[in-house]
Design an enzyme around this catalytic site. Structure first.
Site, short mmCIF file in Angstrom:
data_model
loop_
_atom_site.label_atom_id
_atom_site.label_comp_id
_atom_site.label_asym_id
_atom_site.label_seq_id
_atom_site.Cartn_x
_atom_site.Cartn_y
_atom_site.Cartn_z
N VAL A 44 0.84 -1.20 0.00
CA VAL A 44 0.00 0.00 0.00
C VAL A 44 0.88 1.26 0.00
CG1 VAL A 44 -1.78 1.27 1.26
CG2 VAL A 44 -1.87 -1.23 1.17
N CYS A 45 1.93 1.23 0.81
CA CYS A 45 2.84 2.38 0.89
C CYS A 45 3.48 2.65 -0.47
CB CYS A 45 3.93 2.14 1.92
SG CYS A 45 3.30 1.74 3.55
N THR A 46 3.80 1.59 -1.18
CA THR A 46 4.42 1.75 -2.50
C THR A 46 3.48 2.54 -3.42
OG1 THR A 46 5.64 -0.31 -2.20
CG2 THR A 46 5.38 0.48 -4.47
#
Ligand code: BEZ
Length: 217
Positions: A44-46
């Site tokens: 998700v952070c990516t």
């Protein structure tokens, strides 16, 4: 104690993927978006960091600098940036703070122990050029943020700082706005809102976006 709207954003010095940052000095006269994410090399952070990179022009139009943060070290950030660029079709163009000693996370209350004892949650702060906190949002690790919403709030803040209006629910740039209830002087209203207004109720007065010709320049 957690930070509240109107508080001064705490200053700090910390290392980042682009070298050491002195936060207030780095912000200069810009608005800032400081956002934390749980960890490098997570899916998700990516996507979130890729989205932020692709919104560079939108942030620039609004005089906003973005900066991300996690508790991972600089070397990890640098490796991960390669993945973000490759998988999200972008070029990460903002620093990622390496908050290994959790100094900034503590200042901004980004670790919520009942959610995770050591990793930062998805906190986000919008900071104005006076270094005041104007928006705080906190998302769980499992939910990526909507960066279009962040831009929408910045648009609202920048307009409502300039004009005596507030923006209704789901407002977007160009949509009608409301005249603040404290503005009662009809001469001033005429001068400020030459297109007039519609009083749906005495306290609910709609008027066209005073920046409807605004192009973000
Ligand atoms: C993610 O960024 O993909 C993520 C991070 C922590 C927990 C779950 C998802």
């Amino acid at each position: 104690m957690s930070l509240r709207l109107g508080d001064t954003a705490p200053d700090f010095e910390q290392d980042s993927s682009e070298g050491p940052i002195r936060f207030h000095e780095w912000l200069g006269d810009s608005w800032g978006v400081l956002f934390s994410h749980p960890a490098d090399f997570t899916p998700v952070c990516t996507t979130e960091l890729g989205l932020t990179a692709k919104l560079k022009d939108e942030f620039a139009k609004r005089n906003v600098k973005a900066v991300a943060l996690s508790v991972d070290p600089v070397d990890s950030h640098k490796e991960w940036i390669k993945d973000i660029n490759e998988t999200q079709g972008c070029s990460v163009n903002f620093p990622i703070i390496a908050d290994q000693d959790r100094k900034v996370s503590a200042l901004y209350d980004m670790i919520h122990p009942e959610a995770d004892s050591s990793l930062t949650v998805r906190s986000l702060f919008v900071i104005d050029p006076n270094k005041k906190i104007r928006l705080t949002i906190t998302y769980p690790a499992s939910t990526g943020r909507n960066f279009n919403e962040v831009l929408r709030v910045i648009d609202s803040l920048q307009m409502t700082d300039e004009h005596k209006v507030a923006t209704p629910g789901n407002w977007e740039v160009g949509g009608d706005v409301v005249i603040v209830p404290s503005l009662q002087d009809e001469d001033e209203i005429k001068q400020r809102f030459p297109q007039g207004y519609k009083a749906v109720k005495s306290y609910l007065r709609m008027t066209p976006d005073p920046r409807s010709n605004w192009s973000g320049e």
